[in-house]
Scaffold this motif. Structure first.
Motif, PDB file in Angstrom:
ATOM      1  N   UNK A 105      61.998  49.619  29.173  1.00 26.06           N
ATOM      2  CA  UNK A 105      61.623  48.238  28.885  1.00 26.06           C
ATOM      3  C   UNK A 105      61.900  47.334  30.074  1.00 26.06           C
ATOM      4  N   UNK A 106      63.136  47.401  30.609  1.00 27.01           N
ATOM      5  CA  UNK A 106      63.492  46.496  31.697  1.00 27.01           C
ATOM      6  C   UNK A 106      62.871  46.912  33.024  1.00 27.01           C
ATOM      7  N   UNK A 107      62.652  48.199  33.226  1.00 21.76           N
ATOM      8  CA  UNK A 107      61.903  48.620  34.412  1.00 21.76           C
ATOM      9  C   UNK A 107      60.501  48.030  34.382  1.00 21.76           C
ATOM     10  N   UNK A 108      59.829  48.155  33.238  1.00 22.46           N
ATOM     11  CA  UNK A 108      58.486  47.619  33.123  1.00 22.46           C
ATOM     12  C   UNK A 108      58.450  46.109  33.245  1.00 22.46           C
ATOM     13  N   UNK A 109      59.405  45.448  32.605  1.00 20.73           N
ATOM     14  CA  UNK A 109      59.432  43.990  32.639  1.00 20.73           C
ATOM     15  C   UNK A 109      59.564  43.460  34.064  1.00 20.73           C
ATOM     16  N   UNK A 110      60.498  44.023  34.830  1.00 15.56           N
ATOM     17  CA  UNK A 110      60.758  43.476  36.162  1.00 15.56           C
ATOM     18  C   UNK A 110      59.854  44.064  37.236  1.00 15.56           C
ATOM     19  N   UNK A 111      59.204  45.181  36.946  1.00 15.20           N
ATOM     20  CA  UNK A 111      58.157  45.648  37.859  1.00 15.20           C
ATOM     21  C   UNK A 111      57.038  44.617  37.915  1.00 15.20           C
ATOM     22  N   UNK A 112      56.730  43.999  36.779  1.00 19.13           N
ATOM     23  CA  UNK A 112      55.684  42.984  36.734  1.00 19.13           C
ATOM     24  C   UNK A 112      56.222  41.594  37.083  1.00 19.13           C
ATOM     25  N   UNK A 113      57.318  41.196  36.461  1.00 22.12           N
ATOM     26  CA  UNK A 113      57.817  39.832  36.610  1.00 22.12           C
ATOM     27  C   UNK A 113      58.180  39.492  38.052  1.00 22.12           C
ATOM     28  N   UNK A 114      58.735  40.459  38.768  1.00 19.88           N
ATOM     29  CA  UNK A 114      59.166  40.207  40.145  1.00 19.88           C
ATOM     30  C   UNK A 114      58.009  39.772  41.033  1.00 19.88           C
ATOM     31  N   UNK A 115      56.800  40.215  40.716  1.00 19.94           N
ATOM     32  CA  UNK A 115      55.649  39.963  41.597  1.00 19.94           C
ATOM     33  C   UNK A 115      54.637  39.017  40.960  1.00 19.94           C
ATOM     34  N   UNK A 116      55.108  38.218  40.000  1.00 19.90           N
ATOM     35  CA  UNK A 116      54.212  37.246  39.377  1.00 19.90           C
ATOM     36  C   UNK A 116      53.752  36.185  40.367  1.00 19.90           C
ATOM     37  N   UNK A 117      54.649  35.707  41.218  1.00 21.00           N
ATOM     38  CA  UNK A 117      54.256  34.631  42.135  1.00 21.00           C
ATOM     39  C   UNK A 117      53.129  35.067  43.075  1.00 21.00           C
ATOM     40  N   UNK A 118      53.267  36.192  43.805  1.00 24.83           N
ATOM     41  CA  UNK A 118      52.123  36.580  44.650  1.00 24.83           C
ATOM     42  C   UNK A 118      50.862  36.875  43.850  1.00 24.83           C
ATOM     43  N   UNK A 170      53.965  43.645  25.174  1.00 21.23           N
ATOM     44  CA  UNK A 170      54.085  43.370  26.607  1.00 21.23           C
ATOM     45  C   UNK A 170      53.169  44.276  27.419  1.00 21.23           C
ATOM     46  N   UNK A 171      53.005  45.540  26.989  1.00 19.24           N
ATOM     47  CA  UNK A 171      52.094  46.457  27.676  1.00 19.24           C
ATOM     48  C   UNK A 171      50.653  45.957  27.576  1.00 19.24           C
ATOM     49  N   UNK A 172      50.279  45.479  26.399  1.00 15.28           N
ATOM     50  CA  UNK A 172      48.930  44.932  26.216  1.00 15.28           C
ATOM     51  C   UNK A 172      48.723  43.714  27.120  1.00 15.28           C
ATOM     52  N   UNK A 173      49.751  42.857  27.215  1.00 14.39           N
ATOM     53  CA  UNK A 173      49.659  41.682  28.084  1.00 14.39           C
ATOM     54  C   UNK A 173      49.484  42.095  29.542  1.00 14.39           C
ATOM     55  N   UNK A 174      50.239  43.120  29.980  1.00 15.96           N
ATOM     56  CA  UNK A 174      50.121  43.597  31.363  1.00 15.96           C
ATOM     57  C   UNK A 174      48.708  44.084  31.654  1.00 15.96           C
ATOM     58  N   UNK A 175      48.125  44.832  30.731  1.00 20.74           N
ATOM     59  CA  UNK A 175      46.756  45.326  30.915  1.00 20.74           C
ATOM     60  C   UNK A 175      45.758  44.164  30.878  1.00 20.74           C
ATOM     61  N   UNK A 176      46.011  43.178  30.020  1.00 26.00           N
ATOM     62  CA  UNK A 176      45.121  42.017  29.950  1.00 26.00           C
ATOM     63  C   UNK A 176      45.179  41.198  31.236  1.00 26.00           C
ATOM     64  N   UNK A 177      46.336  41.145  31.874  1.00 29.33           N
ATOM     65  CA  UNK A 177      46.437  40.443  33.154  1.00 29.33           C
ATOM     66  C   UNK A 177      45.605  41.137  34.230  1.00 29.33           C
ATOM     67  N   UNK A 178      45.539  42.471  34.173  1.00 28.31           N
ATOM     68  CA  UNK A 178      44.690  43.210  35.117  1.00 28.31           C
ATOM     69  C   UNK A 178      43.223  42.855  34.884  1.00 28.31           C
ATOM     70  N   UNK A 218      48.486  34.315  28.443  1.00 29.32           N
ATOM     71  CA  UNK A 218      49.150  35.623  28.492  1.00 29.32           C
ATOM     72  C   UNK A 218      50.593  35.499  28.983  1.00 29.32           C
ATOM     73  N   UNK A 219      50.838  34.657  29.969  1.00 34.51           N
ATOM     74  CA  UNK A 219      52.192  34.521  30.500  1.00 34.51           C
ATOM     75  C   UNK A 219      53.115  33.815  29.508  1.00 34.51           C
ATOM     76  N   UNK A 277      49.827  48.092  36.164  1.00 40.96           N
ATOM     77  CA  UNK A 277      49.543  49.292  35.378  1.00 40.96           C
ATOM     78  C   UNK A 277      50.810  50.124  35.200  1.00 40.96           C
ATOM     79  N   UNK A 278      51.597  50.245  36.254  1.00 44.15           N
ATOM     80  CA  UNK A 278      52.879  50.948  36.202  1.00 44.15           C
ATOM     81  C   UNK A 278      53.781  50.303  35.147  1.00 44.15           C
ATOM     82  N   UNK A 279      53.825  48.972  35.135  1.00 44.85           N
ATOM     83  CA  UNK A 279      54.631  48.263  34.137  1.00 44.85           C
ATOM     84  C   UNK A 279      54.146  48.568  32.722  1.00 44.85           C
ATOM     85  N   UNK A 280      52.838  48.594  32.530  1.00 46.94           N
ATOM     86  CA  UNK A 280      52.279  48.866  31.203  1.00 46.94           C
ATOM     87  C   UNK A 280      52.651  50.266  30.727  1.00 46.94           C
ATOM     88  N   UNK A 281      52.587  51.253  31.618  1.00 46.64           N
ATOM     89  CA  UNK A 281      52.932  52.627  31.253  1.00 46.64           C
ATOM     90  C   UNK A 281      54.406  52.712  30.844  1.00 46.64           C
TER      91      UNK A 281
END
Length: 411
Positions: free
Chosen positions: A242-255, A305-313, A325-326, A388-392
């Motif tokens: 859960x936390x790996x996926x969350x911060x894999x995505x959240x860390x790079x939200x700004x770029x 959260x996985x669905x949200x990650x895929x929807x962001x893609x 979504x955010x 995608x990595x975060x969603x998986x």
């Protein structure tokens, strides 16, 4: 201090000494909400202190004569010491009054902020940040077990929600507040601004917390022995993913927001603020549902959260859809620790301190791994691979949460 707490854990662990101390005329104990609020304030200061360097790296590096990359290690070193402390704290404090231990970690927070403020060089700065890591690891590791002793069982989710609301607020405002303060009073002034709040939290805790002596019935202080229990091991695996996926995505939200969604800095700040506010709302909503729907929530959160990650893609170029979504991401991701803290209080009621240490160590490690691997994917293969990595990972967390539910004696 005259306050005394008769707590749920005193009744349920079979501690004969605690039972003898209960007068025959005792009534249902009143929850020590003042103490919980003081802990929430301390959590806010801890999180604000942890992430404030994000917006102050340039002036820190310039004044201390180091690169921004080296200045950025001030964040990672606090994480390293938080992991080490969370693993060791249960064993080292086993025979101590937990009120004194918690106050000690709050005092370390005050000392850390003071050292960082007046650091004459890079080495002293890193010492101050290492002390912050000790305070973070120790305080978070003990927070669930102490809330369990302060409030009745059916109020534990509400107590944990209050702590995580403080977490959400601090995570939202720490970076922009640090940037704002830094522009007016310098980076040292920005760090020193949290010291009075830390002192207030320390004094408030000392006044409001009752004595919390060690209990003879507490389980093993060896955090790794807990992994021999299948429900614990599977639950911790779900937390890790859960936390790996969350911060894999959240860390790079700004770029992502700057390059894909193409938002302005003001819009970006507004989106981050809305995420934080949604997180505060999420902790409140979830705390009211956990008593009867714990495992449903533990499984639903990573799946959503996985669905949200895929929807962001798929829809990341649309600023309106991305904003919605955010807000959903903030609503569910911030509520997740409340659910897993409640799970810990039920699954490891007699090992809550060791369990809390293990949980914090896994979360800190997961954040580091998620952000690191996500960064490699982001730079090497494109932003969408990180998402995608975060969603998986989040789908994996969902599957382990379902497995933990099937093994739980209390469904």
């Amino acid at each position: 201090m005259t306050q005394h707490a008769l707590t749920r854990s005193d009744f349920n662990t079979g501690d004969s000494e605690a039972a003898d101390a209960i007068p025959s005329t005792s009534t249902v104990p009143i929850a020590a909400w003042g103490a919980v609020v003081s802990m929430a304030l301390c959590v806010s200061v801890l999180i604000a202190s942890e992430f404030m360097p994000v917006s102050l790296l340039s002036p820190i590096a310039t004044e201390l004569g180091v690169t921004e990359g080296r200045a950025g290690q001030a964040i990672s070193i606090s994480g390293i010491f938080a992991v080490a402390t969370s693993i060791l704290v249960a064993a080292l404090t086993r025979r101590l009054d937990k009120r004194l231990v918690l106050a000690s970690f709050s005092l370390i927070l005050v000392i850390s902020g003071t050292i960082v403020t007046f650091a004459p060089n890079y080495l002293v700065l890193m010492i101050g940040r290492a002390l912050l890591g000790i305070a973070i690891g120790g305080f978070w590791s003990m927070s669930t077990s102490i809330v369990m002793r302060l409030v009745p069982e059916d109020s534990v989710p509400r107590g944990l929600a209050m702590l995580n609301a403080g977490n959400a607020i601090a995570a939202t405002i720490s970076a922009p507040l640090g940037s704002l303060l830094g522009s007016y009073i310098g980076w040292r002034g920005a760090f020193f601004a949290v010291v009075p709040l830390a002192l207030l939290a320390l004094v408030w805790q000392w006044i409001s917390l009752p004595s919390l002596p060690p209990r003879h019935s507490e389980g093993s202080s060896n955090v790794f022995r807990l992994l021999l229990r299948p429900p614990v091991a599977i639950g911790m695996a779900s937390i890790m993913l859960l936390f790996m996926g969350q911060f894999a995505l959240f860390t790079y939200l700004r770029p992502f927001l700057e390059t894909v969604t193409s938002v302005s800095i003001s819009t970006l700040s507004l989106l981050l603020l809305l995420m934080g506010l949604a997180g505060v709302a999420g902790t409140t909503i979830v705390s009211n549902l956990l008593q009867k729907r714990l495992f449903f929530i533990l499984g639903a959160i990573p799946l959503i959260m996985a669905v949200i990650a895929l929807a962001l893609i798929a829809f990341g170029s649309s600023s309106t859809i991305t904003a919605v979504l955010l807000i959903g991401w903030g609503l569910f991701s911030t509520a997740a620790p409340v659910g897993w803290g409640t799970w810990l209080s039920r699954t490891m009621a007699d090992d809550a301190e060791a369990g809390g240490g293990l949980q914090v160590a896994i979360i800190q490690l997961a954040i580091t791994l998620g952000a690191s691997i996500g960064g490699v994917l982001f730079d090497g293969y494109g932003w969408w691979t990180t998402f995608l990595f975060a969603a998986v990972l989040l789908v994996g967390s969902f599957l382990f949460a379902i497995a933990a539910w099937r093994l739980s004696p209390r469904r």
